[in-house]
Design a protein around this motif. Sequence first.
Motif, PDB file in Angstrom:
ATOM      1  N   LYS A 169      -8.413  35.736  19.047  1.00  0.00           N
ATOM      2  CA  LYS A 169      -7.802  34.508  19.567  1.00  0.00           C
ATOM      3  C   LYS A 169      -6.528  34.217  18.794  1.00  0.00           C
ATOM      4  N   LYS A 170      -5.571  33.578  19.455  1.00  0.00           N
ATOM      5  CA  LYS A 170      -4.292  33.329  18.789  1.00  0.00           C
ATOM      6  C   LYS A 170      -4.455  32.474  17.536  1.00  0.00           C
ATOM      7  N   GLU A 171      -5.499  31.659  17.486  1.00  0.00           N
ATOM      8  CA  GLU A 171      -5.745  30.833  16.303  1.00  0.00           C
ATOM      9  C   GLU A 171      -6.165  31.667  15.085  1.00  0.00           C
ATOM     10  N   GLN A 172      -6.574  32.912  15.322  1.00  0.00           N
ATOM     11  CA  GLN A 172      -6.970  33.795  14.216  1.00  0.00           C
ATOM     12  C   GLN A 172      -5.787  34.540  13.606  1.00  0.00           C
ATOM     13  N   LEU A 173      -4.646  34.507  14.278  1.00  0.00           N
ATOM     14  CA  LEU A 173      -3.481  35.269  13.816  1.00  0.00           C
ATOM     15  C   LEU A 173      -2.960  34.733  12.489  1.00  0.00           C
ATOM     16  N   ASN A 174      -2.546  35.678  11.622  1.00  0.00           N
ATOM     17  CA  ASN A 174      -1.966  35.304  10.331  1.00  0.00           C
ATOM     18  C   ASN A 174      -0.450  35.344  10.343  1.00  0.00           C
ATOM     19  N   ALA A 175       0.127  36.105  11.271  1.00  0.00           N
ATOM     20  CA  ALA A 175       1.588  36.210  11.347  1.00  0.00           C
ATOM     21  C   ALA A 175       1.995  36.848  12.661  1.00  0.00           C
ATOM     22  N   ILE A 176       3.268  36.633  13.035  1.00  0.00           N
ATOM     23  CA  ILE A 176       3.869  37.262  14.216  1.00  0.00           C
ATOM     24  C   ILE A 176       5.005  38.158  13.734  1.00  0.00           C
ATOM     25  N   ALA A 177       4.955  39.435  14.100  1.00  0.00           N
ATOM     26  CA  ALA A 177       6.029  40.374  13.775  1.00  0.00           C
ATOM     27  C   ALA A 177       6.773  40.730  15.057  1.00  0.00           C
ATOM     28  N   PHE A 178       8.092  40.858  14.970  1.00  0.00           N
ATOM     29  CA  PHE A 178       8.889  41.182  16.162  1.00  0.00           C
ATOM     30  C   PHE A 178      10.029  42.107  15.786  1.00  0.00           C
ATOM     31  N   THR A 179      10.549  42.818  16.769  1.00  0.00           N
ATOM     32  CA  THR A 179      11.688  43.693  16.562  1.00  0.00           C
ATOM     33  C   THR A 179      12.967  42.869  16.490  1.00  0.00           C
ATOM     34  N   GLN A 180      13.639  42.925  15.349  1.00  0.00           N
ATOM     35  CA  GLN A 180      14.907  42.213  15.177  1.00  0.00           C
ATOM     36  C   GLN A 180      16.080  43.040  15.692  1.00  0.00           C
ATOM     37  N   GLY A 181      15.993  44.338  15.610  1.00  0.00           N
ATOM     38  CA  GLY A 181      17.035  45.258  16.047  1.00  0.00           C
ATOM     39  C   GLY A 181      16.738  46.635  15.471  1.00  0.00           C
ATOM     40  N   ALA A 215       5.068  31.518  16.641  1.00  0.00           N
ATOM     41  CA  ALA A 215       4.858  31.333  15.208  1.00  0.00           C
ATOM     42  C   ALA A 215       4.976  29.858  14.830  1.00  0.00           C
ATOM     43  N   MET A 216       5.945  29.178  15.446  1.00  0.00           N
ATOM     44  CA  MET A 216       6.133  27.758  15.150  1.00  0.00           C
ATOM     45  C   MET A 216       4.945  26.932  15.648  1.00  0.00           C
ATOM     46  N   SER A 217       4.475  27.247  16.857  1.00  0.00           N
ATOM     47  CA  SER A 217       3.369  26.464  17.422  1.00  0.00           C
ATOM     48  C   SER A 217       2.077  26.655  16.639  1.00  0.00           C
ATOM     49  N   LEU A 218       1.881  27.859  16.090  1.00  0.00           N
ATOM     50  CA  LEU A 218       0.671  28.155  15.324  1.00  0.00           C
ATOM     51  C   LEU A 218       0.840  27.873  13.837  1.00  0.00           C
ATOM     52  N   GLN A 219       2.102  27.592  13.450  1.00  0.00           N
ATOM     53  CA  GLN A 219       2.445  27.332  12.044  1.00  0.00           C
ATOM     54  C   GLN A 219       2.010  28.486  11.133  1.00  0.00           C
ATOM     55  N   ILE A 220       2.422  29.697  11.551  1.00  0.00           N
ATOM     56  CA  ILE A 220       2.140  30.905  10.772  1.00  0.00           C
ATOM     57  C   ILE A 220       3.453  31.652  10.521  1.00  0.00           C
ATOM     58  N   PRO A 221       3.478  32.555   9.548  1.00  0.00           N
ATOM     59  CA  PRO A 221       4.721  33.252   9.185  1.00  0.00           C
ATOM     60  C   PRO A 221       5.308  34.099  10.317  1.00  0.00           C
ATOM     61  N   LEU A 222       6.618  34.228  10.267  1.00  0.00           N
ATOM     62  CA  LEU A 222       7.397  35.027  11.216  1.00  0.00           C
ATOM     63  C   LEU A 222       7.981  36.208  10.444  1.00  0.00           C
ATOM     64  N   ILE A 223       7.840  37.406  10.992  1.00  0.00           N
ATOM     65  CA  ILE A 223       8.274  38.614  10.289  1.00  0.00           C
ATOM     66  C   ILE A 223       9.208  39.425  11.184  1.00  0.00           C
ATOM     67  N   ALA A 224      10.417  39.710  10.682  1.00  0.00           N
ATOM     68  CA  ALA A 224      11.397  40.503  11.418  1.00  0.00           C
ATOM     69  C   ALA A 224      11.293  41.967  11.005  1.00  0.00           C
ATOM     70  N   VAL A 225      11.365  42.870  11.979  1.00  0.00           N
ATOM     71  CA  VAL A 225      11.167  44.301  11.721  1.00  0.00           C
ATOM     72  C   VAL A 225      12.340  45.120  12.253  1.00  0.00           C
ATOM     73  N   ASN A 226      12.812  46.056  11.442  1.00  0.00           N
ATOM     74  CA  ASN A 226      13.817  47.027  11.866  1.00  0.00           C
ATOM     75  C   ASN A 226      13.109  48.108  12.696  1.00  0.00           C
ATOM     76  N   TYR A 248       2.591  44.164   8.712  1.00  0.00           N
ATOM     77  CA  TYR A 248       1.481  44.055   7.762  1.00  0.00           C
ATOM     78  C   TYR A 248       1.971  44.275   6.329  1.00  0.00           C
ATOM     79  N   GLN A 249       2.784  45.316   6.132  1.00  0.00           N
ATOM     80  CA  GLN A 249       3.303  45.590   4.791  1.00  0.00           C
ATOM     81  C   GLN A 249       4.200  44.440   4.303  1.00  0.00           C
ATOM     82  N   LYS A 250       4.993  43.879   5.209  1.00  0.00           N
ATOM     83  CA  LYS A 250       5.843  42.748   4.830  1.00  0.00           C
ATOM     84  C   LYS A 250       4.994  41.507   4.541  1.00  0.00           C
ATOM     85  N   TYR A 251       3.910  41.362   5.258  1.00  0.00           N
ATOM     86  CA  TYR A 251       3.020  40.219   5.026  1.00  0.00           C
ATOM     87  C   TYR A 251       2.441  40.283   3.617  1.00  0.00           C
ATOM     88  N   LEU A 252       2.050  41.483   3.199  1.00  0.00           N
ATOM     89  CA  LEU A 252       1.462  41.646   1.871  1.00  0.00           C
ATOM     90  C   LEU A 252       2.437  41.256   0.761  1.00  0.00           C
TER      91      LEU A 252
END
Length: 340
Positions: free
Chosen positions: A72-84, A102-113, A319-323
């Motif tokens: 469930k989305k409430e279980q998510l710890n972070a959202i990762a997305f492709t930045q470029g 990420a804003m609605s769930l108030q969890i971290p946002l992670i940008a990925v190359n 995941y690695q960035k989250y750590l």
Amino acid sequence: MQIKSVFILAIESSCDDTAAAVLQNDKVLSNVVANQVIHQQYGGVIPELASRAHQQNIVPVIDVALKKAGVKKEQLNAIAFTQGPGLMGSLLVGSSFAKSLAMSLQIPLIAVNHMHAHILAHYIDEEGYDKPTFPFLALTISGGHTQIVKVNAFFDLEIIGETTDDAVGEAFDKSAKILGLPYPGGPLIDKYAQLGNPKAFSFTKPKIPNLDFSFSGLKTQILYFIQKKVAENPSFIDENLNDICASIQNIIIEILMDKLKSAVVATGINSIAIGGGVSANSGIRKTLKEAEAKYGWKTFVPKFEYTTDNAAMIGIVGYQKYLSEHFETQNVISKARIEF
């Protein structure tokens, strides 16, 4: 940060595939991709059509990814997305959705190359697949990139060779177009090449210094070769398609392998991993595996579904960035071109 289970939702929208994945730590729970067939009729990706299709696909794709994962989305710890890097309109669809969720769930946002993700996809926990140890050399080959990268750590990567013009994926696709094959033509060249003689026709390898590549001259060479042969025999392509494809694939593989061998000598590193859409090519995968016995290399070929654009590879970087708590603010921007 030591947490027993980290759930990452990953979003990939750099080109024409809308993808979402859910990872529990480094294990993929779901990996969903929606392809855009509309581009086939144009012989290539149309950026505006791609971004519109992403808008249609992103909600259902993410919904399916979460349901398949049983998360469930409430279980998510972070959202990762492709930045470029990628098509700006496509990237914006993915980043906008990621920011909002990420804003609605108030969890971290992670940008990925995106290119880092192709390399680090090898660290997905997948049964039957080994993970390379640092340092290793990565050959990233796709429609937009051809690079040899020295990988010292998860986020210590150095490009030591790259294309000076066209990427290897474009060389495959343009050659296919010359032969009258539909888009995307690269997989079709691979298909027909398996039935042909790789030594039937010869092409000249470009002389490019150091560890860099060039494919524009090869494309021109193939064009002139086909034009000449068709002028002599209008049925030349139909009569020799398998051999033509095998010969084109063979010269491209030789170019890649020559540079890889030079990179091994220059760095003293004989651990090799491939990534990117073109690493799905059966001839390249076979040749790289043969190099283990021939040159004493240790080679790593990713699972097929992690070669073409997918969100699982975005998730493993997330995941690695989250750590390491490498998070972004809502001010993070998408980039069509991005520093490696």
